[in-house]
Design an enzyme around this catalytic site. Sequence first.
Site: not given
Ligand SMILES: CCCCCCCC/C=C\CCCCCCCC(=O)SCCNC(=O)CCNC(=O)[C@H](O)C(C)(C)COP(=O)(O)OP(=O)(O)OC[C@H]1O[C@@H](n2cnc3c(N)ncnc32)[C@H](O)[C@@H]1OP(=O)(O)O
Length: 237
Positions: A161, A203-204
């Site tokens: 991840d 955004r994906k």
């Molecule tokens: C990760 C790297 C970090 C980068 C570095 C930064 C510095 C940080 C510092 C240090 C590094 C530390 C690194 C740690 C890393 C940890 C990572 C994790 O553990 S993350 C926690 C686990 N994940 C959740 O808890 C998400 C829970 N889910 C959500 O919050 C939402 O579902 C979210 C944000 C993912 C999407 O929600 P919406 O409301 O913004 O967007 P919608 O409209 O639902 O989806 C957008 C598009 O994506 C598709 N989509 C969403 N989820 C999907 C899925 N599971 N499968 C397929 N498509 C999906 C949808 O169908 C839509 O597609 P269409 O635009 O219509 O084409």
Amino acid sequence: MLRSCTAGLRSIWALRGRREGAPRLSMDLQPARRLFSTEKVIHKDWALPNPSWSKDLKLLFDQFMKKCEDGSWERLPSYKRTSTQESEDFKTYFLDPKLVEEERLSQAQLFTRGFEDGLGFEYVIFKNNDEKRTVCLFQGGPYLQGVPGLLHGGAMATMIDIALGSCTGGAVMTANLNINFKRPVPLCSVVVINSQLDKLEGRKLFLSCNVRSVDEKTLYSEATGLFIKLDPEKSST
Ligand SMILES: CCCCCCCC/C=C\CCCCCCCC(=O)SCCNC(=O)CCNC(=O)[C@H](O)C(C)(C)COP(=O)(O)OP(=O)(O)OC[C@H]1O[C@@H](n2cnc3c(N)ncnc32)[C@H](O)[C@@H]1OP(=O)(O)O
């Protein structure tokens, strides 16, 4: 590999022995000094060699540091807590003060950096920005055991991840992670996670990676991930 693993364990035990024998300094510190030493820990870059790193890990680290010299690759620093703009973005979108008490939050740290040297996640990530890919060098310590002698699959999933996430840049969340575990990873061995950005669709972000042994002969895992760029208009809480 076995030799480097035992050497790694030996140095871990040596470190632990020293630590356990030493007085618990933090208990005796005055508040100001305690704050200072906490600050130092928070700002420490953990993606650098320490005595628990095996020969394999140090060798690969040196090779990638060489690649950084012409600017094509960069080593990503890693902190227990981050004060970058990215983490500020996460706070804006996700932190509902009602959900996490301020005091608890002040204790928060990245859990992969919460172990003492060599016991948990030892890793460093190198990024090639032009090629949109990263290489993560990972040595999973003895506290990450699942089946005896083997790395826990959840620990591997965590590193996958983080490795995939390191290819994205900016504020993203993991929406989907799909892992095929093909071979078990020996505890304390070094693996190489090669990740790449395959496709960007609005955004994906679609990413993939593979996890291999240092000699590249063993393919441990393959994974794909979907990461979503956070929408500033939305809040998940
Ligand atoms: C990760 C790297 C970090 C980068 C570095 C930064 C510095 C940080 C510092 C240090 C590094 C530390 C690194 C740690 C890393 C940890 C990572 C994790 O553990 S993350 C926690 C686990 N994940 C959740 O808890 C998400 C829970 N889910 C959500 O919050 C939402 O579902 C979210 C944000 C993912 C999407 O929600 P919406 O409301 O913004 O967007 P919608 O409209 O639902 O989806 C957008 C598009 O994506 C598709 N989509 C969403 N989820 C999907 C899925 N599971 N499968 C397929 N498509 C999906 C949808 O169908 C839509 O597609 P269409 O635009 O219509 O084409």
